[in-house]
Write an enzyme that holds these catalytic residues in place. Structure first.
Site, PDB file in Angstrom:
ATOM      1  N   HIS A  85       0.565  -1.111  -0.071  1.00  0.00           N
ATOM      2  CA  HIS A  85       0.221   0.026   0.022  1.00  0.00           C
ATOM      3  C   HIS A  85       0.838   1.276  -0.006  1.00  0.00           C
ATOM      4  O   HIS A  85       0.187   2.337  -0.458  1.00  0.00           O
ATOM      5  CB  HIS A  85      -1.203  -0.186   1.210  1.00  0.00           C
ATOM      6  CG  HIS A  85      -0.406   0.553   2.378  1.00  0.00           C
ATOM      7  ND1 HIS A  85      -0.205  -0.687   3.456  1.00  0.00           N
ATOM      8  CD2 HIS A  85      -0.594   1.501   3.111  1.00  0.00           C
ATOM      9  CE1 HIS A  85       0.220  -0.010   4.579  1.00  0.00           C
ATOM     10  NE2 HIS A  85      -0.031   1.149   4.323  1.00  0.00           N
ATOM     11  N   ASP A 222       1.371  -7.767   2.458  1.00  0.00           N
ATOM     12  CA  ASP A 222       1.347  -6.149   2.119  1.00  0.00           C
ATOM     13  C   ASP A 222       2.764  -5.759   1.950  1.00  0.00           C
ATOM     14  O   ASP A 222       3.435  -4.943   2.604  1.00  0.00           O
ATOM     15  CB  ASP A 222       0.607  -5.353   3.236  1.00  0.00           C
ATOM     16  CG  ASP A 222       0.447  -3.989   2.810  1.00  0.00           C
ATOM     17  OD1 ASP A 222       0.915  -3.536   1.878  1.00  0.00           O
ATOM     18  OD2 ASP A 222      -0.230  -3.329   3.663  1.00  0.00           O
ATOM     19  N   SER A 625       3.859   2.274   8.419  1.00  0.00           N
ATOM     20  CA  SER A 625       3.784   1.409   7.414  1.00  0.00           C
ATOM     21  C   SER A 625       4.739   0.995   6.495  1.00  0.00           C
ATOM     22  O   SER A 625       5.671   2.101   6.419  1.00  0.00           O
ATOM     23  CB  SER A 625       2.469   1.684   6.305  1.00  0.00           C
ATOM     24  OG  SER A 625       1.491   1.230   7.127  1.00  0.00           O
TER      25      SER A 625
END
Ligand code: ARG
Ligand code: ASP
Length: 690
Positions: A85, A222, A625
């Protein structure tokens, strides 16, 4: 004999008792203050291994990826991991109908196939130094706030200028920490030739989509893979075909040994923003006003989008990214508001404030919390109207287009590309329905004193929002793709007379005149009061270790692998596996439709226990992230990508029982590269610790 049993029991207890969870995101430069505690929790490296300016340290393998994520270097040839992402927009930019890398994944099979990404940078932290004295040089307590600001700015600019060297890619920033009680200089080396090496298909990299977002059990692969390139001198350079892979000072070795409950975990990355030291009034506003109201508005928007998305696959594609963006914060706020309520944070902070005021009585901090409360009382109605405005009127796409086109025409920028990208993903029935729902909500929930005169007049004239909508969408030129694309500066008068622009602008002017001055005044006062309140809290609790609120600077968060109990009689264990992906697999559900190749591999057997994700107690936030998750020996065991929604109040208050970060198990990354990407050539440059 007895004593030996007791000792044995104690030892056994120590073995199976998980260590206490850890709150805090610490400054690497001050890590010597935490290192003993980290070591007591199992960490086997030294403070110098974590952060050093004299020798290569772990910090030299961590980067700020783009402007809002973290990444880590994993080979001596500049190979980099981050989240899917986080690399999403790069992957998307390289995608077309013929090469749909978002859908099918992308794998360079040699370095010459790696894809450049203009505009993408990675920033290495060279060093961070406290510069409070230098920043405040020339300031004395008799000065006004405005004078203080100009002293701070002039000194900061001078410091930055003395170290920054744009030609060499050296950027510097002075950041205020602890509400401007301390200032730190951050010096970065910014590399700007960063190429895409690999990405799994979205059905792996985004597996679970928004259904599973912020949730456990989670099975999202991810990750994406990039490589940093440099000039022949290993220094930052613009993209050039003959640039060479960057040689890092340090890179992470990969551990394949796996994780289990209780294992030490260390997240090294760049959390974006937290507010752990605010008063009960701020928490009450967030938990009882802002979050619930924004959630309700977004529920309406999401429902409208989903209704049309379910009817038409083309609309589903058009709105999938928009829908994901709306849903992301929507879900986070739900956990935040619930967490604040469950922990009774408002009452806890009120009790703290009473104790604080008892302590402060007669001194310079007396009455501070009351003064803060008074500013909130003045600010909140205007701030609430501002938030309502941004979550309603500002979300109508046609009005956004009117604003953007007007800006482009005035700035003499071409309108055609704007129109092109807008209409590619525009579905008018959704927008019209959102227009009605959002303006009606605004009308229903704002007191008359907090509505623009224009809004009241128009609504009275039309009789209903729906009638207003019908007329506006019928008359506005902005619904017509060809007309918008053909607009030139000469058409400005027409744009200014358009009902969409008129509405957009009337609200904006109202915001500028009625809300902004109140909000900005209050922010200035809050800034000032919080500077005192932060310092006062540190004096009030001299024994407590205060970590500075997050501001996208590099931090250390340590904890351990741990499950949690979200509700009565439910316990989550901390490791998910491929078996769970197969349990969710469903070709009819977009979020759970895995690649056939993965089904085949699983059917062939032997992969049931393949780990996918794990939970830990690290204190992380948005911006973390892509952060490396490191074991006790400093080796890479995972990539952080999310939190569980029940713990998202950690931006305001950390609860060791509920706050869990979610990481991709590095062994799933290796599995996907090998089995799905067939890009095993990448393993040759990685170093495996075990
Ligand atoms: N919740 C994660 C974060 O805040 C991941 C967001 C991207 N994924 C998504 N399904 N929207 O950034
Ligand atoms: N998903 C977030 C990010 O993109 C991380 C979080 O909020 O925990 O940074």
């Amino acid at each position: 004999m007895k004593k030996r049993i007791v000792l044995a029991l104690l030892a056994a207890a120590a073995l199976c008792q998980p260590l206490p969870a850890e709150e805090g995101m610490w400054l690497p430069v001050l890590i010597s203050q935490r290192i003993e505690d980290m070591q007591a929790h199992g960490f086997r490296l030294t403070a110098e291994d974590v952060y050093s300016v004299n020798q290569a340290s772990l910090k030299d393998a961590v980067v700020l990826f783009g402007s809002g994520c973290t990444g880590e270097v994993v080979s001596r040839d500049g190979l980099l991991f981050t989240n899917h992402h986080c690399g999403y927009s790069q992957i998307q930019q390289h995608s077309s109908v013929e090469h749909d890398y978002l859908k099918d994944g992308f794998w360079a099979m040699s370095r010459s196939e790696e894809l450049p990404n203009p505009g993408l940078t990675v920033s290495f932290l060279e060093r961070m130094d406290e510069v409070t004295e230098a920043v405040l040089r020339g300031y004395d307590a008799s000065m006004s706030e405005a004078q203080r600001d100009s002293v701070v700015k002039a000194n900061s600019d001078a410091i930055v200028k003395s170290v920054a060297d744009p030609d060499k890619g050296i950027r510097a920033r002075v950041e205020a920490l602890y509400y401007a009680n301390q200032y730190f200089l951050f010096v970065y080396k910014v590399y700007r030739d960063v190429r895409l090496v690999g990405a799994p298909p979205s059905s792996i990299g985004k597996f679970g989509g928004d259904t599973d977002n912020w949730m456990w059990p989670r099975h999202t692969g991810d990750f994406s893979v990039f490589r940093i390139y440099a000039g022949r001198d290993n220094e930052p350079a613009d993209y050039a075909a003959d640039n060479v892979p960057y040689t890092p000072k340090r890179f992470f070795r990969i551990s394949r040994a796996g994780v289990k409950e209780g294992d030490f975990t260390f997240v090294y990355g760049c959390p974006g923003s937290t507010k752990e030291y605010v008063t009960s009034d701020e928490v009450r506003y967030v938990g009882e006003v802002s979050d619930p109201e924004k959630i309700a508005l977004r529920t309406q928007r999401l429902d409208i989008q989903k209704k049309y998305m379910a009817q038409d696959p083309a609309v589903r594609i058009q709105y999938s990214s928009k829908n994901a963006n709306v849903a992301n914060a929507w879900k986070k706020w739900q956990g935040e508001a619930k967490g604040i309520a469950r922990l009774k944070t408002v009452a806890a902070k009120q009790a703290y404030e009473r104790r604080f005021e008892d302590w402060a009585r007669g001194g310079r901090y007396e009455g501070l919390t009351g003064r803060l409360a008074a500013v909130y009382a003045r600010r909140n109605p205007a701030y609430r109207a501002y938030e309502y405005y941004t979550e309603t009127v500002r979300t109508v796409e046609l009005l956004q287009l009117a604003g953007n086109v007007k800006g482009a025409l005035e700035g003499k920028r071409p309108v055609a590309p704007l129109a092109e990208s807008f209409f590619k993903d525009y579905y008018r029935p959704i927008d019209e329905e959102i227009f009605v729902a959002m303006l009606e909500a605004f009308d229903r929930h704002m007191a008359p004193g907090y509505k623009p005169e224009y809004f009241k007049k128009q609504l009275a004239a039309y009789g209903s929002v729906a009638a207003w909508r019908d007329d506006l969408y019928a008359r506005s030129l902005f619904t017509d793709r060809a007309r918008v694309a053909a607009l030139t500066e000469a058409d400005l008068p027409q744009v200014l007379a358009d009902p969409a622009w008129e509405l957009y602008d009337a609200f904006y002017q109202w915001y500028r005149q009625d809300l902004q001055p109140v909000i900005e005044d209050a922010s200035r006062e809050l800034r000032l009061l919080y500077r005192d309140y932060m310092r006062a809290q540190m004096e009030f609790e001299p024994g407590k270790a205060f970590y500075p609120d997050a501001n996208l600077t590099l931090r250390v968060a340590y904890g351990h692998v741990a499950g949690y109990s979200p509700s009565d009689a439910v316990h989550y264990s901390p490791v998910s596996t491929l078996k769970g992906i197969m349990e969710k697999d469903n070709p009819d559900i977009f979020d759970y439709n895995i690649p056939q190749a993965l089904r085949d591999i699983y059917a062939a057997g032997g992969h049931e226990a393949q780990p996918v994700c794990f939970l830990a107690t690290n204190h992380t936030s948005g911006g973390n992230s892509g952060s490396p998750v490191i074991n006790a020996d400093g080796n890479l065991i995972g990539i952080n990508f999310d939190r569980v929604w029940e713990g998202t109040m950690s931006d305001i208050v950390f609860d060791p029982d509920y706050c869990r970060n979610i990481s991709l198990d590095i062994r799933y990354l290796l599995f996907v590269i090998r089995e799905i990407g067939h890009a095993g050539w990448l393993f040759d440059e990685m170093e495996f610790a075990d």
